[in-house]
Design a protein around this motif. Structure first.
Motif, PDB file in Angstrom:
ATOM      1  N   PRO A 119      -7.473  -4.074  31.185  1.00  0.00           N
ATOM      2  CA  PRO A 119      -8.249  -5.302  31.431  1.00  0.00           C
ATOM      3  C   PRO A 119      -9.458  -5.465  30.522  1.00  0.00           C
ATOM      4  O   PRO A 119      -9.910  -6.592  30.312  1.00  0.00           O
ATOM      5  N   TRP A 120      -9.984  -4.365  29.989  1.00  0.00           N
ATOM      6  CA  TRP A 120     -11.169  -4.489  29.136  1.00  0.00           C
ATOM      7  C   TRP A 120     -10.855  -5.154  27.794  1.00  0.00           C
ATOM      8  O   TRP A 120     -11.764  -5.492  27.037  1.00  0.00           O
ATOM      9  N   LEU A 121      -9.563  -5.308  27.506  1.00  0.00           N
ATOM     10  CA  LEU A 121      -9.179  -5.969  26.257  1.00  0.00           C
ATOM     11  C   LEU A 121      -9.281  -7.495  26.352  1.00  0.00           C
ATOM     12  O   LEU A 121      -9.092  -8.184  25.351  1.00  0.00           O
ATOM     13  N   ALA A 122      -9.550  -8.008  27.545  1.00  0.00           N
ATOM     14  CA  ALA A 122      -9.729  -9.456  27.689  1.00  0.00           C
ATOM     15  C   ALA A 122     -11.007  -9.879  26.971  1.00  0.00           C
ATOM     16  O   ALA A 122     -12.065  -9.267  27.141  1.00  0.00           O
ATOM     17  N   ASP A 123     -10.901 -10.909  26.174  1.00  0.00           N
ATOM     18  CA  ASP A 123     -12.050 -11.455  25.456  1.00  0.00           C
ATOM     19  C   ASP A 123     -12.799 -10.355  24.698  1.00  0.00           C
ATOM     20  O   ASP A 123     -13.973 -10.081  24.962  1.00  0.00           O
ATOM     21  N   PRO A 124     -12.143  -9.697  23.752  1.00  0.00           N
ATOM     22  CA  PRO A 124     -12.782  -8.588  23.036  1.00  0.00           C
ATOM     23  C   PRO A 124     -13.980  -9.050  22.212  1.00  0.00           C
ATOM     24  O   PRO A 124     -13.996 -10.163  21.674  1.00  0.00           O
ATOM     25  N   GLN A 125     -15.006  -8.188  22.150  1.00  0.00           N
ATOM     26  CA  GLN A 125     -16.223  -8.482  21.410  1.00  0.00           C
ATOM     27  C   GLN A 125     -16.367  -7.494  20.254  1.00  0.00           C
ATOM     28  O   GLN A 125     -16.230  -6.279  20.455  1.00  0.00           O
ATOM     29  N   ASP A 126     -16.646  -7.991  19.079  1.00  0.00           N
ATOM     30  CA  ASP A 126     -16.900  -7.119  17.942  1.00  0.00           C
ATOM     31  C   ASP A 126     -18.287  -6.490  18.080  1.00  0.00           C
ATOM     32  O   ASP A 126     -19.254  -7.184  18.424  1.00  0.00           O
ATOM     33  N   PRO A 243     -14.406  -8.175  42.128  1.00  0.00           N
ATOM     34  CA  PRO A 243     -13.012  -7.748  41.974  1.00  0.00           C
ATOM     35  C   PRO A 243     -12.876  -6.741  40.840  1.00  0.00           C
ATOM     36  O   PRO A 243     -13.690  -6.702  39.913  1.00  0.00           O
ATOM     37  N   PHE A 244     -11.817  -5.956  40.903  1.00  0.00           N
ATOM     38  CA  PHE A 244     -11.579  -4.952  39.880  1.00  0.00           C
ATOM     39  C   PHE A 244     -11.003  -5.598  38.617  1.00  0.00           C
ATOM     40  O   PHE A 244     -10.230  -6.551  38.669  1.00  0.00           O
ATOM     41  N   GLY A 245     -11.369  -5.010  37.485  1.00  0.00           N
ATOM     42  CA  GLY A 245     -10.744  -5.395  36.224  1.00  0.00           C
ATOM     43  C   GLY A 245     -11.128  -6.753  35.689  1.00  0.00           C
ATOM     44  O   GLY A 245     -10.405  -7.326  34.883  1.00  0.00           O
ATOM     45  N   ILE A 246     -12.277  -7.285  36.124  1.00  0.00           N
ATOM     46  CA  ILE A 246     -12.741  -8.598  35.661  1.00  0.00           C
ATOM     47  C   ILE A 246     -14.147  -8.432  35.077  1.00  0.00           C
ATOM     48  O   ILE A 246     -15.030  -7.870  35.729  1.00  0.00           O
ATOM     49  N   TRP A 247     -14.341  -8.927  33.874  1.00  0.00           N
ATOM     50  CA  TRP A 247     -15.676  -8.859  33.273  1.00  0.00           C
ATOM     51  C   TRP A 247     -16.671  -9.665  34.104  1.00  0.00           C
ATOM     52  O   TRP A 247     -16.400 -10.808  34.470  1.00  0.00           O
ATOM     53  N   GLN A 248     -17.812  -9.055  34.389  1.00  0.00           N
ATOM     54  CA  GLN A 248     -18.912  -9.730  35.074  1.00  0.00           C
ATOM     55  C   GLN A 248     -20.006  -9.971  34.028  1.00  0.00           C
ATOM     56  O   GLN A 248     -20.621  -9.024  33.528  1.00  0.00           O
TER      57      GLN A 248
END
Length: 597
Positions: A119-126, A243-248
């Motif tokens: 899930p951390w790959l959602a909306d990746p940041q450089d 919720p789990f696995g969602i960027w806050q």
């Protein structure tokens, strides 16, 4: 958002498939050296990883299993029936995750693992360049870290005062003098789980007097983290269950994500914090977070390391539990844990690793035996092992008040990125306020409910555990675990939730649990989980046969009703039946806190 992919972890050609024998087959992948178990019966195949679901140990054949269906973990001796994928020791516990067995047209097979999307790959940041002082990590004590992330301050698991697990754990490190001020100035707080060395109500009570509205974030575990908030009379008004696995998202540059533990989903969580594309991974106490999949190459990783967070085997007696057996077991377990942590860190390849969340001590004089027996891993030794196997990873052994500057650490490992506390700073605590907290526990001893033997039936009916073949004797004791003459000593038969005067004649497992009276009555009176007794070293146990009853302990440690026993209703019922007509039991008016000091 959820997604899945699949990965072939092992391939066998037709000849290798033909050579599979009936029963258990161990097969190693030539690609990565990982081992798998294939079970064959009547031409049907089942498969799984050779990895215990409890704490990741390897399985070997169970020499006691004559049917050839069971494997035994080399770490804690758990047993798995591969034909059913059910763990049989402890009984009624976990189910092993199966791999898909896919037959090829050529008669070979592939073992396929279904992989949950990361899930951390959602909306990746450089990653952006950090300035000196922009991101700092300050160690306070145990599992408590302060993160300065640009203009925001975030604190993990604040345990700054008082004991944990009733009176069994005390802080090893002296927190910096301004730790409580730092906590009150935090922009957000993350609490990983409900264990009292992470969710410290004495600490939060002090916080609530100054900042009741500070934002606190917890994961959406099946048992709410703050299930005891109202009973503890702590006024916190800004608790956020996410919720789990969602960027806050906190601001333009700062966000975090909470992940749950697969082995203890009702309890444990871990967190990924990201600032300007730089990740900090804190696995806390998790056994297998996010199905064992975690981000690689994070900038900073921190995890537990010490071991010793259980009453086993120190509090056990009888049978094999001699002092020499305990010493050998503890030594081997600590070594296994250290090797496992070193291997995990090596596999994830963080740029920096910090062992924490293991700095507690059994400081109360009554627990000297536990303190001397329950040896723990040293952070320095784990870091040395990591440096030996993965020299490219920078390690940090924290001291209270020490500060890691992430920008400096990433620029060059040779630069002075860590500022230690000033010379002469008191690193280790040398005094604890025992009486304040022990007296509070012992006040439960003279509670009105314990003057009536029927509290026993009322309590265990409330607890709600039954239809399980186990008989338990519970004995109230003094500080030295010697039964108290006018304390309670009773049997509970959990098959039908009865309270016999003698053990039943049917075949049944049996456990004897001796509890310090003050802690036991405090737990009963307030409807607390039995972690205070077991993890807090406040009981002594023996069992026949020597089998861990997962369903029983899991219930009393994690699944008791959230709403506590209604003792007002109990006393009303007692009054309505007239105390003189109540079956005569053991009276406890003469047991007082002063007699136990």
């Amino acid at each position: 958002m959820t997604a899945q992919s699949s990965k072939t972890v092992l391939s066998l050609d037709s000849e290798a498939v033909f050579s599979l024998k009936d029963g258990i087959n161990f097969k190693k992948s030539p690609d990565d050296g990982k081992c798998y178990i294939i079970y064959k019966e009547n031409g049907e195949l089942k498969a799984c990883k050779n990895q215990c679901k409890h704490q990741g140990g390897l399985f070997i054949k169970d020499i006691e299993d004559l049917d050839g269906r069971t494997v035994q973990c080399t770490k804690h001796y758990w047993k798995l029936n591969v034909s059913t994928m059910q763990y049989v020791n402890p009984p009624d516990s976990f189910t092993q995750d199966e791999l898909d067995v896919v037959m090829t047209d050529e008669g070979g097979l592939q073992l396929v693992e279904v992989i949950v999307w990361d899930p951390w790959l959602a909306d990746p940041q450089d990653p952006q360049e950090l300035q000196e002082g922009e991101v700092t990590v300050t160690y306070l004590t145990h599992a408590c870290m302060e993160l300065q992330l640009g203009g925001k301050k975030m604190i993990f698991d604040p345990w700054l005062t008082g004991p944990a697990f009733a009176r069994g754990w005390w802080l090893l490190h002296e927190p910096p003098a301004d730790s409580m001020e730092r906590l009150c100035m935090a922009d957000l707080i993350y609490i990983s789980h409900m264990h009292s060395d992470h969710l410290s109500y004495p600490t939060l009570k002090s916080l609530s007097a100054t900042r009741p509205d500070v934002p606190i974030y917890v994961g959406d575990t099946s048992r709410p983290v703050f299930w005891m908030l109202e009973k503890r009379q702590v006024q916190l008004t800004n608790i956020n269950v996410v919720p789990f696995g969602i960027w806050q998202n906190i601001d333009e540059h700062l966000r975090f994500m909470i992940l749950k533990d697969e082995v203890h989903p009702e309890l444990d969580t871990c967190i990924i914090v990201e600032y300007k594309g730089h990740m900090i991974l804190n696995t806390v106490d998790c056994t297998r977070p996010n199905y064992g999949r975690l981000p690689h190459n994070v900038d900073l990783m921190m995890s537990d390391f010490a071991g010793g967070a259980s009453g086993f085997p120190m509090t056990f007696s009888g049978g094999k539990y001699t002092e020499s057996w305990k010493a050998d077991f503890i030594k081997n377990e600590r070594k296994k844990l250290m090797n496992y942590k070193a291997q995990l860190v090596k596999s994830l390849q963080p740029k920096i690793y910090c062992p924490f969340a293991g700095y507690f001590v059994e400081a109360h004089p009554s627990d000297r035996y536990i303190k001397e027996t329950n040896t723990k891993n040293k952070a320095e030794e784990l870091n040395a092992l990591i440096k030996k196997s993965a020299p490219g990873i920078t390690t940090w052994t924290p001291k209270p008040g020490a500060v890691l500057d992430l920008a400096l650490a990433l620029m060059s490992p040779s630069r002075k990125a860590i500022t230690d506390p000033p010379s002469g700073t008191n690193i280790y605590k040398d005094s604890w306020d025992f009486d304040l907290y022990v007296d509070e526990l012992n006040r439960a001893i003279t509670a009105e409910i314990f003057k009536h033997k029927s509290w026993i039936q009322f309590y265990y009916i409330w607890a709600g555990f039954k239809n399980y073949n186990l008989v338990v004797r519970v004995i109230e004791t003094d500080e030295d675990f010697i039964p108290i003459d006018n304390g309670y000593n009773y049997l509970v038969d959990f098959m039908d939730l009865s309270f016999p005067t003698q053990r039943p004649t049917r075949e049944h497992p049996y456990e004897e649990i001796k509890n310090r009276i003050g802690v036991m009555r405090h737990v009963v009176k307030n409807g607390l989980l039995w972690d205070d007794l077991y993890i807090g070293f406040q009981n002594r146990l023996s069992r026949e046969p020597d089998v861990y009853h997962h369903r029983f302990w899991n219930h009393f440690q994690t699944e008791l009703p959230v709403a506590g026993p209604d003792w007002d209703l109990f006393l009303q019922q007692v009054s309505s039946y007239q105390r003189s007509a109540e079956p005569q039991g053991i009276q406890t008016e003469s047991v007082s806190a002063s007699t136990l000091s």
